[in-house]
Motif scaffolding. Structure first.
Motif, PDB file in Angstrom:
ATOM      1  N   ARG A  29       0.971  -1.095  -0.092  1.00 19.50           N
ATOM      2  CA  ARG A  29       0.045  -0.013   0.161  1.00 19.50           C
ATOM      3  C   ARG A  29       0.840   1.252  -0.052  1.00 19.50           C
ATOM      4  NH1 ARG A  29      -5.587  -0.198   3.464  1.00 19.50           N
ATOM      5  NH2 ARG A  29      -4.862   1.861   3.593  1.00 19.50           N
ATOM      6  N   TYR A  30       0.309   2.277  -0.578  1.00 21.05           N
ATOM      7  CA  TYR A  30       0.993   3.579  -0.770  1.00 21.05           C
ATOM      8  C   TYR A  30       1.293   4.141   0.259  1.00 21.05           C
ATOM      9  CZ  TYR A  30       2.319   8.045  -2.659  1.00 21.05           C
ATOM     10  OH  TYR A  30       2.948   9.312  -2.823  1.00 21.05           O
ATOM     11  N   ASP A  31      -0.023   4.152   1.395  1.00 20.59           N
ATOM     12  CA  ASP A  31       0.147   5.081   2.425  1.00 20.59           C
ATOM     13  C   ASP A  31       1.059   4.514   3.466  1.00 20.59           C
ATOM     14  OD1 ASP A  31      -1.512   3.027   2.431  1.00 20.59           O
ATOM     15  OD2 ASP A  31      -2.828   4.279   4.179  1.00 20.59           O
ATOM     16  N   PHE A  32       1.419   2.992   2.985  1.00 12.81           N
ATOM     17  CA  PHE A  32       2.754   2.620   4.207  1.00 12.81           C
ATOM     18  C   PHE A  32       4.114   2.464   3.629  1.00 12.81           C
ATOM     19  CE2 PHE A  32      -1.444   0.854   5.815  1.00 12.81           C
ATOM     20  CZ  PHE A  32      -1.413   1.094   7.142  1.00 12.81           C
ATOM     21  N   LYS A  33       4.145   3.220   2.490  1.00  9.17           N
ATOM     22  CA  LYS A  33       5.291   3.473   2.036  1.00  9.17           C
ATOM     23  C   LYS A  33       6.429   3.993   2.839  1.00  9.17           C
ATOM     24  CE  LYS A  33       5.631   1.843  -2.444  1.00  9.17           C
ATOM     25  NZ  LYS A  33       5.229   0.384  -2.467  1.00  9.17           N
ATOM     26  N   GLY A  34       7.432   3.400   3.328  1.00  8.20           N
ATOM     27  CA  GLY A  34       8.741   3.872   4.101  1.00  8.20           C
ATOM     28  C   GLY A  34       8.201   3.881   5.551  1.00  8.20           C
ATOM     29  N   THR A  50       3.241  -0.022  14.955  1.00  9.36           N
ATOM     30  CA  THR A  50       3.400   0.882  13.825  1.00  9.36           C
ATOM     31  C   THR A  50       3.688   2.285  14.318  1.00  9.36           C
ATOM     32  OG1 THR A  50       2.237   1.747  11.906  1.00  9.36           O
ATOM     33  CG2 THR A  50       0.747   1.406  13.705  1.00  9.36           C
ATOM     34  N   GLU A  51       3.376   3.177  13.561  1.00 10.27           N
ATOM     35  CA  GLU A  51       4.012   4.593  13.846  1.00 10.27           C
ATOM     36  C   GLU A  51       3.098   5.734  14.664  1.00 10.27           C
ATOM     37  OE1 GLU A  51       5.592   5.911  10.179  1.00 10.27           O
ATOM     38  OE2 GLU A  51       7.621   5.211  10.585  1.00 10.27           O
ATOM     39  N   ASP A  52       1.930   5.600  14.139  1.00  9.42           N
ATOM     40  CA  ASP A  52       0.742   6.395  14.772  1.00  9.42           C
ATOM     41  C   ASP A  52      -0.470   5.560  14.733  1.00  9.42           C
ATOM     42  OD1 ASP A  52       0.082   6.772  12.076  1.00  9.42           O
ATOM     43  OD2 ASP A  52       1.072   8.471  11.701  1.00  9.42           O
ATOM     44  N   ASP A  53      -1.590   6.642  15.268  1.00 12.63           N
ATOM     45  CA  ASP A  53      -2.758   5.955  15.565  1.00 12.63           C
ATOM     46  C   ASP A  53      -3.525   5.587  14.430  1.00 12.63           C
ATOM     47  OD1 ASP A  53      -2.555   5.539  18.181  1.00 12.63           O
ATOM     48  OD2 ASP A  53      -3.322   7.725  18.779  1.00 12.63           O
ATOM     49  N   PHE A  54      -3.475   6.540  13.300  1.00  8.99           N
ATOM     50  CA  PHE A  54      -3.819   6.623  11.959  1.00  8.99           C
ATOM     51  C   PHE A  54      -3.630   5.407  11.513  1.00  8.99           C
ATOM     52  CE2 PHE A  54      -3.385   7.257   7.416  1.00  8.99           C
ATOM     53  CZ  PHE A  54      -4.476   7.472   7.018  1.00  8.99           C
ATOM     54  N   LYS A  57      -5.027   2.225  12.995  1.00  3.97           N
ATOM     55  CA  LYS A  57      -6.653   2.025  12.600  1.00  3.97           C
ATOM     56  C   LYS A  57      -6.591   1.280  11.198  1.00  3.97           C
ATOM     57  CE  LYS A  57      -8.798   4.938  15.777  1.00  3.97           C
ATOM     58  NZ  LYS A  57      -8.595   4.267  16.793  1.00  3.97           N
ATOM     59  N   ALA A  58      -5.786   1.921  10.357  1.00  4.17           N
ATOM     60  CA  ALA A  58      -5.670   1.353   9.062  1.00  4.17           C
ATOM     61  C   ALA A  58      -5.458  -0.076   9.026  1.00  4.17           C
ATOM     62  CB  ALA A  58      -4.735   2.279   8.266  1.00  4.17           C
ATOM     63  N   ILE A  59      -4.275  -0.529   9.868  1.00  5.72           N
ATOM     64  CA  ILE A  59      -3.993  -1.853   9.895  1.00  5.72           C
ATOM     65  C   ILE A  59      -4.916  -2.867  10.410  1.00  5.72           C
ATOM     66  CG2 ILE A  59      -2.383  -3.604  10.748  1.00  5.72           C
ATOM     67  CD1 ILE A  59      -0.067  -1.282  10.535  1.00  5.72           C
ATOM     68  N   ILE A  60      -5.670  -2.045  11.409  1.00  7.81           N
ATOM     69  CA  ILE A  60      -6.711  -3.014  12.098  1.00  7.81           C
ATOM     70  C   ILE A  60      -7.996  -3.204  11.158  1.00  7.81           C
ATOM     71  CG2 ILE A  60      -8.590  -2.996  13.612  1.00  7.81           C
ATOM     72  CD1 ILE A  60      -6.385  -1.956  15.799  1.00  7.81           C
ATOM     73  N   ASP A  61      -8.072  -2.094   9.965  1.00 12.39           N
ATOM     74  CA  ASP A  61      -9.150  -2.277   9.095  1.00 12.39           C
ATOM     75  C   ASP A  61      -8.792  -3.403   8.192  1.00 12.39           C
ATOM     76  OD1 ASP A  61     -10.969  -0.398  10.157  1.00 12.39           O
ATOM     77  OD2 ASP A  61     -10.325   0.967   8.947  1.00 12.39           O
ATOM     78  N   ILE A  62      -7.466  -3.393   7.786  1.00 15.81           N
ATOM     79  CA  ILE A  62      -6.818  -4.390   6.834  1.00 15.81           C
ATOM     80  C   ILE A  62      -7.162  -5.691   7.490  1.00 15.81           C
ATOM     81  CG2 ILE A  62      -4.964  -5.281   5.622  1.00 15.81           C
ATOM     82  CD1 ILE A  62      -4.073  -2.434   5.487  1.00 15.81           C
ATOM     83  N   LEU A  63      -6.814  -6.046   8.662  1.00  9.93           N
ATOM     84  CA  LEU A  63      -6.713  -7.216   9.261  1.00  9.93           C
ATOM     85  C   LEU A  63      -8.492  -7.544   9.301  1.00  9.93           C
ATOM     86  CD1 LEU A  63      -4.521  -7.057  12.212  1.00  9.93           C
ATOM     87  CD2 LEU A  63      -4.203  -8.889  10.433  1.00  9.93           C
TER      88      LEU A  63
END
Length: 161
Positions: A29-34, A50-54, A57-63
């Protein structure tokens, strides 16, 4: 006497597959690049770092989406609190619930007893066994429990006549 068991089991191979699919998607995913994001499966828990709450939440949505695609109920996941980790990272542990706990077993017993049907229920380790003389009563109990939200993904197995 007819009986059946109420269990809450999760296929850990499917959990492993869902976590692996989520890791692949996060890597692409582009928003997780780097970003430094990790998802690891350890026995009965999934650790997300991960680095921040945003991003968390995105990782949890993916899971969650991967779990649903693999046929695993979201009720099987119990989310821990978000903790701060070293280096401005955040961590969350997600437990995969296996079996019916004693408290949930008592709650299921109470729900069954409130129906006033001629069935008996008893807690056996991580499952609840329901017995009765009439198969129709047992089927009513199954329908009742399917309609109730007990916070568990219940399966009804071992139906014997």
């Amino acid at each position: 006497m007819p009986s059946f068991d109420i269990v809450s089991k999760v296929d850990m191979q499917e959990v492993d597959n869902a976590v692996n699919q989520a890791v692949k998607e996060i890597a692409q995913r582009y928003d997780f690049k780097g970003s430094k994001s990790e998802v690891t499966l350890e026995k009965d828990a999934i650790k997300v770092l991960t680095e921040d709450d945003f991003r968390l939440k995105a990782i949890i949505d993916i899971l969650q989406s991967k779990f649903i695609k693999r046929g695993i109920s979201a009720k099987a996941l119990q989310y821990g609190k978000v903790e701060n980790a070293s280096g401005s990272m955040v961590r969350q542990v997600i437990d995969v619930q296996q079996g019916v706990s004693k408290e949930k077993g008592k709650e299921i017993n109470n729900v069954i007893k409130e129906t006033k049907l001629k069935v008996q229920s008893q807690i056996q380790d991580d499952q609840v066994r329901v017995t009765g003389k009439n198969i129709d009563d047992l089927q009513q109990v199954i329908q009742l429990l399917k309609g109730k939200d007990l916070g568990l993904d219940l399966q009804f197995v071992n139906f014997r006549q």
